[in-house]
Design an enzyme around this catalytic site. Structure first.
Site, PDB file in Angstrom:
ATOM      1  NE  ARG A  20       1.311  -1.094  -4.186  1.00 36.54           N
ATOM      2  CZ  ARG A  20       0.250  -1.503  -3.505  1.00 36.54           C
ATOM      3  NH1 ARG A  20      -0.943  -1.507  -4.058  1.00 36.54           N
ATOM      4  NH2 ARG A  20       0.369  -1.913  -2.267  1.00 36.54           N
ATOM      5  CG  ASN A  38       1.647  -4.389  -5.746  1.00 42.48           C
ATOM      6  OD1 ASN A  38       2.485  -3.622  -6.190  1.00 42.48           O
ATOM      7  ND2 ASN A  38       1.543  -4.641  -4.454  1.00 42.48           N
TER       8      ASN A  38
END
Length: 133
Positions: A20, A38
């Site tokens: 990320r 997520n």
């Protein structure tokens, strides 16, 4: 000004791998706005807005296969921009879980470094034995 909105779902080894943060930097460099998060099923979702060409470039750059990251599939749903975002960020619901995932990622990386060091040590010992003989 943003003209397109994309919802991107990524599958593969994309959680607990520093993915990320890497994606956030790519998005910011392309001047995209939105977020990445997520999902409970092990996938990652990126939602972004920007120029269509920048988003296409973003999607291409998300097909990452290095270190602990191995993207298997990238799916994209397109729509018109909504104007709902101001910047691109990593989105999370629980700070404790986020910290745990960060530590898990660091542990994975350190485990790999430890293995590499052990392998180099073995190689050096073998090389030293050969030069001594």
């Amino acid at each position: 000004m943003a003209d397109k909105h994309a919802t991107i779902v990524l599958t593969g080894e994309v959680q607990d791998a520093g993915f990320r943060g890497k994606v956030m930097r790519i998005a910011q460099n392309l001047e995209l706005i939105g977020y990445i998060e997520n999902l409970p099923n092990g996938t990652v979702r990126a939602v972004c807005e920007g120029k269509e060409e920048a988003i296409k470039s973003f999607v291409d750059k998300l097909d990452i296969h290095d270190d602990d990251i191995d993207v298997e599939d990238v799916s994209v749903d397109w729509s018109d921009a909504t104007g709902e975002f101001k910047w691109f960020e990593v989105k999370f619901d629980n700070l404790g879980m986020e910290m745990f995932q960060g530590f898990a990622t660091a542990g994975k990386k350190l485990g790999g470094v430890s293995s590499d060091i052990k392998a180099m040590h073995t190689d050096l010992k073998e090389g030293f034995k050969e030069t001594k003989e």
